[in-house]
Design a protein around this motif. Structure first.
Motif, PDB file in Angstrom:
ATOM      1  N   ARG A  58      27.172 -15.709 -19.919  1.00 50.26           N
ATOM      2  CA  ARG A  58      26.877 -15.906 -18.208  1.00 50.26           C
ATOM      3  C   ARG A  58      25.345 -15.789 -17.890  1.00 50.26           C
ATOM      4  NH1 ARG A  58      31.037 -13.206 -14.597  1.00 50.26           N
ATOM      5  NH2 ARG A  58      30.214 -14.247 -13.024  1.00 50.26           N
ATOM      6  N   ALA A  59      24.669 -14.763 -18.545  1.00 46.90           N
ATOM      7  CA  ALA A  59      23.283 -14.419 -18.287  1.00 46.90           C
ATOM      8  C   ALA A  59      22.681 -15.414 -18.874  1.00 46.90           C
ATOM      9  CB  ALA A  59      22.806 -13.015 -18.946  1.00 46.90           C
ATOM     10  N   SER A  62      17.305 -19.246 -27.095  1.00 43.15           N
ATOM     11  CA  SER A  62      18.395 -19.472 -28.147  1.00 43.15           C
ATOM     12  C   SER A  62      18.901 -18.144 -28.902  1.00 43.15           C
ATOM     13  CB  SER A  62      17.880 -20.518 -29.276  1.00 43.15           C
ATOM     14  OG  SER A  62      16.750 -19.949 -29.686  1.00 43.15           O
ATOM     15  N   LYS A  63      18.039 -17.078 -28.613  1.00 40.41           N
ATOM     16  CA  LYS A  63      18.281 -15.691 -29.413  1.00 40.41           C
ATOM     17  C   LYS A  63      19.452 -14.997 -28.576  1.00 40.41           C
ATOM     18  CE  LYS A  63      14.965 -15.535 -32.340  1.00 40.41           C
ATOM     19  NZ  LYS A  63      14.433 -16.837 -32.084  1.00 40.41           N
ATOM     20  N   THR A  64      20.264 -14.346 -29.395  1.00 41.26           N
ATOM     21  CA  THR A  64      21.459 -13.778 -28.799  1.00 41.26           C
ATOM     22  C   THR A  64      21.129 -12.080 -28.590  1.00 41.26           C
ATOM     23  OG1 THR A  64      22.574 -13.802 -30.886  1.00 41.26           O
ATOM     24  CG2 THR A  64      23.445 -15.253 -29.250  1.00 41.26           C
ATOM     25  N   SER A  65      20.055 -11.538 -29.565  1.00 44.51           N
ATOM     26  CA  SER A  65      19.858 -10.235 -29.423  1.00 44.51           C
ATOM     27  C   SER A  65      18.627  -9.818 -28.432  1.00 44.51           C
ATOM     28  CB  SER A  65      19.426 -10.204 -31.016  1.00 44.51           C
ATOM     29  OG  SER A  65      18.401  -9.119 -30.927  1.00 44.51           O
ATOM     30  N   LEU A  66      19.116  -8.866 -27.679  1.00 43.93           N
ATOM     31  CA  LEU A  66      17.964  -8.470 -26.661  1.00 43.93           C
ATOM     32  C   LEU A  66      16.753  -7.974 -27.404  1.00 43.93           C
ATOM     33  CD1 LEU A  66      17.411  -8.218 -23.747  1.00 43.93           C
ATOM     34  CD2 LEU A  66      18.260  -5.964 -23.765  1.00 43.93           C
ATOM     35  N   LYS A  67      16.804  -7.236 -28.435  1.00 42.33           N
ATOM     36  CA  LYS A  67      15.732  -6.871 -29.233  1.00 42.33           C
ATOM     37  C   LYS A  67      14.895  -7.818 -29.796  1.00 42.33           C
ATOM     38  CE  LYS A  67      15.004  -3.557 -33.273  1.00 42.33           C
ATOM     39  NZ  LYS A  67      15.327  -4.126 -34.442  1.00 42.33           N
ATOM     40  N   GLN A 126      25.324  -8.263 -18.693  1.00 42.76           N
ATOM     41  CA  GLN A 126      26.746  -8.524 -17.909  1.00 42.76           C
ATOM     42  C   GLN A 126      26.487  -7.836 -16.724  1.00 42.76           C
ATOM     43  OE1 GLN A 126      28.588 -10.489 -18.894  1.00 42.76           O
ATOM     44  NE2 GLN A 126      28.114 -10.803 -21.016  1.00 42.76           N
ATOM     45  N   LYS A 127      26.108  -6.651 -16.700  1.00 40.15           N
ATOM     46  CA  LYS A 127      25.999  -5.698 -15.373  1.00 40.15           C
ATOM     47  C   LYS A 127      25.421  -6.366 -14.093  1.00 40.15           C
ATOM     48  CE  LYS A 127      25.349  -0.868 -13.578  1.00 40.15           C
ATOM     49  NZ  LYS A 127      25.005  -1.402 -12.474  1.00 40.15           N
ATOM     50  N   GLU A 128      23.858  -7.051 -14.578  1.00 39.02           N
ATOM     51  CA  GLU A 128      23.439  -7.597 -13.499  1.00 39.02           C
ATOM     52  C   GLU A 128      23.673  -8.674 -12.935  1.00 39.02           C
ATOM     53  OE1 GLU A 128      22.158  -6.397 -16.553  1.00 39.02           O
ATOM     54  OE2 GLU A 128      20.998  -4.784 -15.687  1.00 39.02           O
ATOM     55  N   ILE A 129      24.775  -9.566 -13.842  1.00 41.05           N
ATOM     56  CA  ILE A 129      25.457 -10.618 -13.441  1.00 41.05           C
ATOM     57  C   ILE A 129      26.406 -10.220 -12.213  1.00 41.05           C
ATOM     58  CG2 ILE A 129      27.202 -12.398 -14.041  1.00 41.05           C
ATOM     59  CD1 ILE A 129      24.707 -13.319 -15.105  1.00 41.05           C
ATOM     60  N   PHE A 158      18.555 -19.772 -17.687  1.00 46.64           N
ATOM     61  CA  PHE A 158      18.215 -21.294 -17.834  1.00 46.64           C
ATOM     62  C   PHE A 158      17.632 -21.820 -16.623  1.00 46.64           C
ATOM     63  CE2 PHE A 158      19.085 -25.407 -19.010  1.00 46.64           C
ATOM     64  CZ  PHE A 158      19.335 -25.414 -20.351  1.00 46.64           C
ATOM     65  N   SER A 159      18.235 -21.217 -15.031  1.00 49.13           N
ATOM     66  CA  SER A 159      17.704 -21.834 -14.078  1.00 49.13           C
ATOM     67  C   SER A 159      16.917 -20.757 -13.519  1.00 49.13           C
ATOM     68  CB  SER A 159      18.798 -22.026 -13.183  1.00 49.13           C
ATOM     69  OG  SER A 159      19.643 -20.955 -13.009  1.00 49.13           O
ATOM     70  N   LEU A 160      16.605 -19.720 -13.927  1.00 52.73           N
ATOM     71  CA  LEU A 160      15.730 -18.661 -13.484  1.00 52.73           C
ATOM     72  C   LEU A 160      14.368 -19.111 -14.048  1.00 52.73           C
ATOM     73  CD1 LEU A 160      15.019 -15.993 -11.578  1.00 52.73           C
ATOM     74  CD2 LEU A 160      15.518 -14.684 -13.949  1.00 52.73           C
ATOM     75  N   PHE A 161      14.514 -19.426 -15.093  1.00 54.04           N
ATOM     76  CA  PHE A 161      13.156 -19.717 -15.638  1.00 54.04           C
ATOM     77  C   PHE A 161      12.682 -20.907 -15.058  1.00 54.04           C
ATOM     78  CE2 PHE A 161      10.803 -22.566 -18.587  1.00 54.04           C
ATOM     79  CZ  PHE A 161       9.936 -21.839 -19.310  1.00 54.04           C
ATOM     80  N   GLU A 162      13.124 -21.735 -14.684  1.00 51.56           N
ATOM     81  CA  GLU A 162      12.900 -23.177 -13.975  1.00 51.56           C
ATOM     82  C   GLU A 162      12.374 -22.643 -12.838  1.00 51.56           C
ATOM     83  OE1 GLU A 162      12.136 -25.818 -15.560  1.00 51.56           O
ATOM     84  OE2 GLU A 162      11.598 -27.327 -13.598  1.00 51.56           O
ATOM     85  N   ARG A 163      13.162 -22.068 -12.123  1.00 52.49           N
ATOM     86  CA  ARG A 163      12.655 -21.658 -10.594  1.00 52.49           C
ATOM     87  C   ARG A 163      11.528 -20.883 -10.556  1.00 52.49           C
ATOM     88  NH1 ARG A 163      16.991 -17.727  -8.608  1.00 52.49           N
ATOM     89  NH2 ARG A 163      15.679 -16.420  -7.846  1.00 52.49           N
TER      90      ARG A 163
END
Ligand code: HAM
Length: 443
Positions: free
Chosen positions: A355-356, A379-384, A403-406, A361-366
């Motif tokens: 979900r994040a 494309s990366k899943t790891s935050l590190k 998740q929490k921020e969402i 995806f849209s925040l970047f464009e905004r």
């Protein structure tokens, strides 16, 4: 699937293609240099009133035969020419002046306010022997000025070239000469032929034929033997007619007044037929080897008429072309060129969870649309891994959504230098970023 391949087919399949000899890729890591030079040059010449023109890469071969001239190396030996399916003889442009003049005439630019000042940039093609600094496809940045015969224009163009180089941190030497008009040249060539006749057998094979076809070109031959012979040859400036002499003296006076250093070089005659009067070449300071020239140009007052332009009205003209790759080679060797040679961004948007990811995806464009320099690695899943990339890019802030921020409709903003973090409401993100980046005037 089993295929029946014979040996030839197998070898063909394994064949690795390489670029054509003398044709080079410009790789992503070099694009910073190209952008830097292009942008600087464009902004400076625009402030001098030049307008951009983009010309076709392919022209009718006759255009070059008539302008650059048959008997020149460029036309006789170096053009990539071929016949189209319609049986027209065409050539990849070996230089930009002829095409600019063709376009000037074709589009009636004669009726524009004079002087008409044009600039172009793009690839040129010459079947030269590839070596350091010499390519078969190379890029030029060219300037052409039409409709002004005053010597102040010659001086201004040379002065401008000097400025272009100094703005990108390259020191140059300007070599200048006058090759007069048709009349003064006729007498001079006679004298030069007389002088060379005595030494003709000692000239290199190319100069033996240049002696007959294009005598002036013997003067700028690179062969040592020929250079020794021409060092004692009569000099063209001693044969200039009154008008050409006055013009040249004025050019030098203007350059002196503008404190633009130059070297008189009687051996600069240029290899192309269209030139008259002032000719010049630009070298990196202290390096006058021919294949080091960073640019060259001169007057070509008769070319517009010779190519079919107005026969009643004169169209004096002058121009210069700069060799981009040679310039970039110098900048790459300089450590202190001041060019940013890696991607830079202010903000990195990172995400954790599907979900994040959609949100980012849209925040970047905004943010991008608002004018922020934003980066992502969506494309990366790891935050590190994402934060490592943010570190590599030396961004100032990372925006992190998990998740929490969402659920809370918030964003975690992390100062990448100090490591401090703060949670902000999602709809305040623009305001907060503007405030924080204000000091570096990004938006
Ligand atoms: P040019 O001297 O043939 O003049 O070329 C100008 C510059 O283009 C050279 O000084 C060099 O920096 C670069 N150059 C030429 N050939 C090559 C090559 N094979 N590889 C890499 N760089 C090269 C002209 O083209 C004239 N049209 C200049 C001009 C414009 N005159 C009046 N207006």
């Amino acid at each position: 699937m089993i295929m029946n391949l014979n040996l030839k087919e197998i070898t063909n399949r394994m064949q690795k293609f390489k670029s054509v000899k003398g044709f080079k890729d410009i790789l992503p890591e070099d694009q910073f240099y190209w952008d830097f030079v292009r942008n600087k040059f464009i902004s400076i010449v625009k402030s001098y009133g030049f307008e951009r023109i983009d010309l076709p890469i392919l022209e009718n071969s006759g255009l070059f035969v008539k302008s650059v001239g048959s008997g020149t190396d460029m036309v006789d030996k170096e053009m990539f020419s071929f016949e189209t399916l319609g049986k027209k003889k065409v050539s990849l442009r070996p230089e930009g002046t002829a095409g600019t003049v063709r376009s000037y005439i074709e589009h009636g630019m004669l009726n524009r306010r004079k002087p008409v000042k044009l600039f172009y940039l793009g690839p040129m093609f010459r079947y030269d022997r590839p070596q350091a600094g010499r390519y078969r496809q190379f890029h030029q940045f060219g300037l052409e000025i039409f409709g002004e015969s005053s010597p102040v224009i010659d001086a201004q163009l040379i002065f401008l070239c000097k400025q272009l180089f100094s703005e990108i941190g390259i020191e140059t030497d300007i070599h200048i000469n006058s090759i007069g008009c048709q009349d003064c040249r006729k007498e001079y060539i006679g004298q030069l032929k007389n002088y060379l006749k005595k030494n003709r057998k000692n000239l290199c094979p190319d100069c033996q034929s240049r002696y007959l076809k294009n005598t002036l070109r013997v003067l700028d031959c690179k062969e040592k033997g020929c250079q020794e012979i021409v060092s004692e040859a009569p000099q063209i400036i001693d044969y200039l007619c009154d008008d050409c002499n006055k013009h040249f003296v004025k050019v030098l006076e203007y350059l002196g007044d503008a404190e633009t250093a130059y070297q008189l070089n009687p051996l600069i005659v240029r290899g192309l037929d269209y030139y008259n009067r002032t000719v010049f070449e630009i070298f990196p300071k202290g390096n006058e080897k021919r294949q080091s020239a960073l640019g060259a140009g001169g007057r070509y007052d008769d070319l517009v008429r010779n190519l079919g332009g107005s026969q009643e009205e004169e169209t004096p003209a002058i121009g210069v072309a700069l060799g981009m790759k040679r310039i970039i080679n110098i900048l790459k060797k300089k450590e202190d060129s001041g060019i940013i040679t890696s991607r830079t961004s202010d903000i990195f948007v990172a995400q954790l969870g599907e979900r994040a990811r959609k949100k980012v995806f849209s925040l970047f464009e905004r943010l991008r649309r608002l004018g922020f320099d934003v980066a992502e690695d969506i494309s990366k899943t790891s935050l590190k891994q994402q934060l490592e990339e943010a570190n590599n890019l030396k961004v100032k802030f990372a925006l992190i959504i998990g998740q929490k921020e969402i659920l809370d409709k918030t964003i975690l903003i992390r100062d990448m230098e100090s490591g401090s973090q703060e949670i902000i409401p999602e709809d305040k993100v623009e305001k907060v970023l503007i405030k924080r980046l204000k000091s570096i005037k990004k938006v």
